[in-house]
Every structure is written in structure tokens, then in C-alpha cells.
Scaffold this motif. Structure first.
Motif, PDB file in Angstrom:
ATOM      1  N   GLU A  21       5.600   3.074  -2.791  1.00  0.00           N
ATOM      2  CA  GLU A  21       5.540   1.629  -2.559  1.00  0.00           C
ATOM      3  C   GLU A  21       4.097   1.129  -2.626  1.00  0.00           C
ATOM      4  O   GLU A  21       3.817   0.104  -3.257  1.00  0.00           O
ATOM      5  CB  GLU A  21       6.145   1.300  -1.199  1.00  0.00           C
ATOM      6  CG  GLU A  21       7.648   1.500  -1.121  1.00  0.00           C
ATOM      7  CD  GLU A  21       8.181   1.445   0.293  1.00  0.00           C
ATOM      8  OE1 GLU A  21       9.372   1.740   0.470  1.00  0.00           O
ATOM      9  OE2 GLU A  21       7.400   1.122   1.224  1.00  0.00           O
ATOM     10  N   GLN A  22       3.199   1.848  -1.981  1.00  0.00           N
ATOM     11  CA  GLN A  22       1.810   1.437  -1.964  1.00  0.00           C
ATOM     12  C   GLN A  22       1.222   1.453  -3.368  1.00  0.00           C
ATOM     13  O   GLN A  22       0.454   0.548  -3.749  1.00  0.00           O
ATOM     14  CB  GLN A  22       0.990   2.353  -1.048  1.00  0.00           C
ATOM     15  CG  GLN A  22      -0.433   1.871  -0.811  1.00  0.00           C
ATOM     16  CD  GLN A  22      -0.466   0.520  -0.119  1.00  0.00           C
ATOM     17  OE1 GLN A  22       0.103   0.350   0.961  1.00  0.00           O
ATOM     18  NE2 GLN A  22      -1.114  -0.467  -0.737  1.00  0.00           N
ATOM     19  N   TYR A  23       1.594   2.442  -4.145  1.00  0.00           N
ATOM     20  CA  TYR A  23       1.112   2.541  -5.528  1.00  0.00           C
ATOM     21  C   TYR A  23       1.526   1.315  -6.331  1.00  0.00           C
ATOM     22  O   TYR A  23       0.712   0.721  -7.053  1.00  0.00           O
ATOM     23  CB  TYR A  23       1.680   3.810  -6.169  1.00  0.00           C
ATOM     24  CG  TYR A  23       1.201   4.052  -7.586  1.00  0.00           C
ATOM     25  CD1 TYR A  23       0.026   4.752  -7.827  1.00  0.00           C
ATOM     26  CD2 TYR A  23       1.924   3.570  -8.679  1.00  0.00           C
ATOM     27  CE1 TYR A  23      -0.428   4.971  -9.129  1.00  0.00           C
ATOM     28  CE2 TYR A  23       1.481   3.774  -9.976  1.00  0.00           C
ATOM     29  CZ  TYR A  23       0.308   4.476 -10.198  1.00  0.00           C
ATOM     30  OH  TYR A  23      -0.132   4.684 -11.482  1.00  0.00           O
ATOM     31  N   ILE A  24       2.794   0.911  -6.200  1.00  0.00           N
ATOM     32  CA  ILE A  24       3.295  -0.247  -6.947  1.00  0.00           C
ATOM     33  C   ILE A  24       2.673  -1.538  -6.421  1.00  0.00           C
ATOM     34  O   ILE A  24       2.295  -2.435  -7.201  1.00  0.00           O
ATOM     35  CB  ILE A  24       4.832  -0.299  -6.865  1.00  0.00           C
ATOM     36  CG1 ILE A  24       5.440   0.944  -7.531  1.00  0.00           C
ATOM     37  CG2 ILE A  24       5.369  -1.574  -7.511  1.00  0.00           C
ATOM     38  CD1 ILE A  24       5.019   1.138  -8.982  1.00  0.00           C
ATOM     39  N   GLU A  25       2.520  -1.639  -5.109  1.00  0.00           N
ATOM     40  CA  GLU A  25       1.932  -2.844  -4.529  1.00  0.00           C
ATOM     41  C   GLU A  25       0.483  -3.036  -4.970  1.00  0.00           C
ATOM     42  O   GLU A  25       0.015  -4.172  -5.110  1.00  0.00           O
ATOM     43  CB  GLU A  25       2.009  -2.767  -3.001  1.00  0.00           C
ATOM     44  CG  GLU A  25       3.422  -2.926  -2.463  1.00  0.00           C
ATOM     45  CD  GLU A  25       3.514  -2.680  -0.964  1.00  0.00           C
ATOM     46  OE1 GLU A  25       2.557  -2.093  -0.407  1.00  0.00           O
ATOM     47  OE2 GLU A  25       4.522  -3.058  -0.365  1.00  0.00           O
ATOM     48  N   ASP A  26      -0.221  -1.945  -5.203  1.00  0.00           N
ATOM     49  CA  ASP A  26      -1.624  -2.039  -5.612  1.00  0.00           C
ATOM     50  C   ASP A  26      -1.790  -2.454  -7.072  1.00  0.00           C
ATOM     51  O   ASP A  26      -2.883  -2.887  -7.465  1.00  0.00           O
ATOM     52  CB  ASP A  26      -2.317  -0.686  -5.403  1.00  0.00           C
ATOM     53  CG  ASP A  26      -2.525  -0.350  -3.931  1.00  0.00           C
ATOM     54  OD1 ASP A  26      -2.434  -1.271  -3.104  1.00  0.00           O
ATOM     55  OD2 ASP A  26      -2.766   0.831  -3.628  1.00  0.00           O
ATOM     56  N   ARG A  27      -0.727  -2.344  -7.858  1.00  0.00           N
ATOM     57  CA  ARG A  27      -0.874  -2.535  -9.304  1.00  0.00           C
ATOM     58  C   ARG A  27      -0.038  -3.668  -9.885  1.00  0.00           C
ATOM     59  O   ARG A  27      -0.278  -4.099 -11.008  1.00  0.00           O
ATOM     60  CB  ARG A  27      -0.525  -1.227 -10.027  1.00  0.00           C
ATOM     61  CG  ARG A  27      -1.596  -0.156  -9.840  1.00  0.00           C
ATOM     62  CD  ARG A  27      -1.066   1.239 -10.142  1.00  0.00           C
ATOM     63  NE  ARG A  27      -2.152   2.221 -10.014  1.00  0.00           N
ATOM     64  CZ  ARG A  27      -2.582   2.697  -8.843  1.00  0.00           C
ATOM     65  NH1 ARG A  27      -2.036   2.246  -7.714  1.00  0.00           N
ATOM     66  NH2 ARG A  27      -3.557   3.579  -8.807  1.00  0.00           N
TER      67      ARG A  27
END
Length: 394
Positions: A105-111
Motif C-alpha cells: 500500500e505504501q509503495y502505491i501511495e508514494d507513486r
């Protein structure tokens, strides 16, 4: 610009805030589900894989009614999504329990531009209280019943009609044939609330009858939302009257919330040897003892019967899970995480928080002030005195 609904353990169209919001806010919508091969580095049970595929097929059928394609992609989650997503996509998803899930989730939220929602638990964390969750279930239950609220489920987007459930070809020995998918989950919910729920507290430990709710498989992969279960339970209570058994179904939903919210607050601690406890714990790992336990060859018929059942069906009753876990941990003296990992491979209702929470509880390193033990001989005498279940599976 398009909306992408990222599906994980929310494989439904009913009570799906991400899907509803995408339909209301965007014109071009796709849906994606990632089969993460790095998470599948162990042999999955055939029933677990079948249940997943049936669920995805059912979901694809529902989404197609409103012109949405469900794309199935394979690979490590973040890499697979990077290859699938376009730079200007808006990703709609529900937040999930689990450290790997949170990392993705954090990976997608950052990008990417994201819209995230919370529907995996019945009660939202922010509605319970601002201080740290009580680590004992009874204290948690009292707080939730005093302060907790839950929201009404959302109907599916306009244009979707639930596909009629198909008949299931049963394993001859099993009491209940499971079929994956939202249609099957909703059908089971309606069937159960029509009558069996009103005697649930008295009959939930039956091994060969269709008396326990069996809803956990659909709740685990999100074919059913806990808010839908609760709403329909309350409707059944209004029509036919509430009793101790109907409360007990809500009680089980509270246990599910407890495990999920605890894992969200404690991160990866439940994967440690010491679980939620402090200090050093050393556990044994005898390969031969573990293999005999897995293969149903411990020499204790009641334990072996349950282990044969899970291998053939992907299912085991809650009572059975407590008995075989206690045997592996307290009699065979083996690392509880080995058992938790095996259940992760086999169970069609595998749920990371409930699975590891329950195993840690039996091992005495979870949410408990005591270490429970379940003697197989006593348990068989009490729950299978005529050995009908034992003989069926041994």
C-alpha cells in the motif's frame, strides 16, 4: 485518465466502497488482482487454490455486467502493479491487515494518486477509542460494545445483479461443500440466518453437521463483508427475535476484529517466536514429528482425523484447530509458527490476523494471560463420543 480498482482480500461487488467510488467518480474503470508468486513459495493446498479461482471467476462475472474487466496479473505485487498501472491512473483500494499488505500500500501511495477505504473489519479503529487497544479480548469486547459503531453496508453499483449460485460437488466425507465466490457466500449467509443461527451456541462444535456458520472462508477473502453479515443478522433478529446464539455470531465477528486491529497495532510481532510477549522463546523443529502431524500419522486418531480433513477439504472446525494446535505445541513440543504456516498453505479461510492470532494464543504468546491446552482424549469423549467424525476421517 482511468480508475483502477485494486482487489485483494475484498473480492466482491457488494459493500465495496472503492468500487462504488470509482464508478461514481470516473468514466474509465479497470480492476486488477495480483497473484503474488513470491508469497506462494510453498505448496498450496488444492482446495485453497480452487476456492480462490472460483472466487475470481465469480467476481469477474459480476464486474462484466457493468463493463469492467478484471485483469489477473502475476508477479511480486509492487512490480506487477508498476507494469500494469499508467502514470495518471487513480488507484482505488481497501486497506488490508498484514505487514506485506501495508508495504504494498505504501509503495502505491508514494507513486500514484490513490483513494483508500476501510471495510475489512466491522468496527473502525478510530471509532473505538484513541488510546492503545486493550490486549485482552474481554476488555476489548466491553469497550467496543460501549463505544464502537459500524456502518451500514453499501449496495453494489447500479447494474450488477448477483449471479445465481451453482451447485457444489462435495467431498464425500465432508459435512459442508464450499464453493468460492460472492454468490456462494451470500447464499450461505441467507441459508444460515434463516434458521441455524438461532441454535448456533449449542451446535457450533458439531464436526459432521452443517450447524456452524462456515462464513469465515468468504469473510477471509472478502467475498462477504462483515458489515453485510452484521446488517443481515440484525434483520434476522428483528424478524425472529434475538437470543444468545445470534449474539454469539456477533461475538465471533468481534474476535475477528480483535485479531485484525491487534495485528495492525503490533505490526510483525505476531510472526516472532515470542509473539506479543517479551523475552526469548526457543521452540523445537523436528521434521519427522511435524511430517507425521501433517500427514495424520501421529497415532492419536482424533488428531489424525482433523489433519486428514484439512488436507482433503481445506477446512477444519475451530474446535479441531485448537485441538491439533495444542497437540503440536504442547505434546510434540514443536514451534507454533510451523503449524501456523501449514494452515496458511491449506485453509480456504486463511486470514493472516486470525490464523496467527489463534496459534499464538494456543502457544501462550498471544493475547492471553494463560496458556490453554486441549487434551485430545477428553475432547473426543466430549465432542465425538461415538467416534463418528474420527472414523470418517481415519
Amino acid at each position: 485518465m482511468r480508475a483502477v480498482v485494486w482487489y485483494r482480500h475484498d473480492l466482491r461487488v457488494d459493500d465495496h466502497e472503492a468500487l462504488r467510488s470509482a464508478c461514481e467518480e470516473q468514466d474509465v474503470i479497470r480492476a486488477v488482482y495480483v497473484k503474488d508468486q513470491k508469497k506462494r513459495d510453498f505448496k498450496r493446498g488444492t482446495q485453497q487454490a480452487r476456492f480462490e479461482q472460483e472466487t475470481l471467476d465469480n467476481l469477474a462475472g459480476h464486474l462484466s455486467q457493468i463493463g469492467i474487466t478484471l485483469d489477473i496479473v502475476e508477479g511480486e505485487t509492487s512490480e506487477a502493479l508498476d507494469s500494469y498501472l499508467q502514470a495518471d491512473d487513480t488507484v482505488y483500494f481497501h486497506k488490508m491487515t498484514g505487514t506485506e499488505e501495508a508495504t504494498s500500500e505504501q509503495y502505491i501511495e508514494d507513486r500514484y494518486t490513490v483513494r483508500s477505504f476501510e471495510t475489512q473489519t466491522l468496527h473502525r479503529r478510530e471509532d473505538i477509542g484513541s488510546d492503545e487497544l486493550k490486549r485482552v479480548f474481554t476488555a476489548f469486547r466491553k469497550r467496543v460494545e460501549a463505544k464502537g459503531t459500524f456502518y451500514d453496508p453499501l449496495d453494489p453499483p447500479t447494474g450488477i445483479q448477483l449471479i445465481k449460485e451453482e451447485s457444489v460437488e462435495a467431498v464425500p466425507e465432508t459435512a459442508f461443500p464450499f464453493r468460492g465466490g460472492e454468490s456462494a457466500g451470500r447464499a450461505r449467509l441467507q441459508e444460515y440466518l434463516a434458521e441455524p443461527v438461532f441454535t448456533y451456541k449449542e451446535t457450533r462444535n458439531g464436526f459432521l453437521r452443517n450447524d456452524s456458520s462456515k462464513l469465515s472462508a468468504w469473510l477471509a477473502n472478502g467475498s462477504l463483508s462483515p458489515r453485510r453479515v452484521m446488517a443481515e443478522l440484525q434483520e434476522a433478529e428483528r424478524k425472529q427475535g434475538a437470543n444468545e446464539s445470534t449474539y454469539w455470531l456477533y461475538f465471533e465477528l468481534l474476535w475477528r476484529d480483535f485479531f485484525h486491529l491487534t495485528m495492525r497495532e503490533t505490526g510483525s510481532r505476531l510472526f516472532r517466536a515470542s509473539g506479543l510477549q517479551e523475552g526469548q522463546y526457543t521452540w523445537k523443529a523436528n521434521q519427522l514429528a511435524v511430517e507425521r502431524w501433517i500427514e495424520g500419522k501421529t497415532g492419536v486418531p482424533f488428531v489424525d482425523a482433523f489433519m486428514n480433513e484439512i488436507r482433503e477439504t481445506g477446512w477444519m472446525s475451530n474446535r479441531g484447530r485448537q485441538i491439533v494446535a495444542s497437540y503440536l505445541i504442547h505434546e510434540l513440543k514443536q514451534d507454533w509458527r510451523i503449524g501456523a504456516r501449514y494452515f496458511e498453505q491449506q485453509l480456504i479461510d486463511y486470514d493472516v490476523a486470525s490464523n496467527y492470532g489463534n496459534w499464538a494464543f494456543i502457544a501462550g504468546v498471544g493475547n492471553a494471560t494463560r496458556t490453554p491446552r486441549f487434551d485430545p482424549a477428553f475432547q473426543q469423549q466430549r465432542y465425538d463420543p461415538n467416534q463418528h467424525f474420527t472414523k470418517r476421517w481415519t
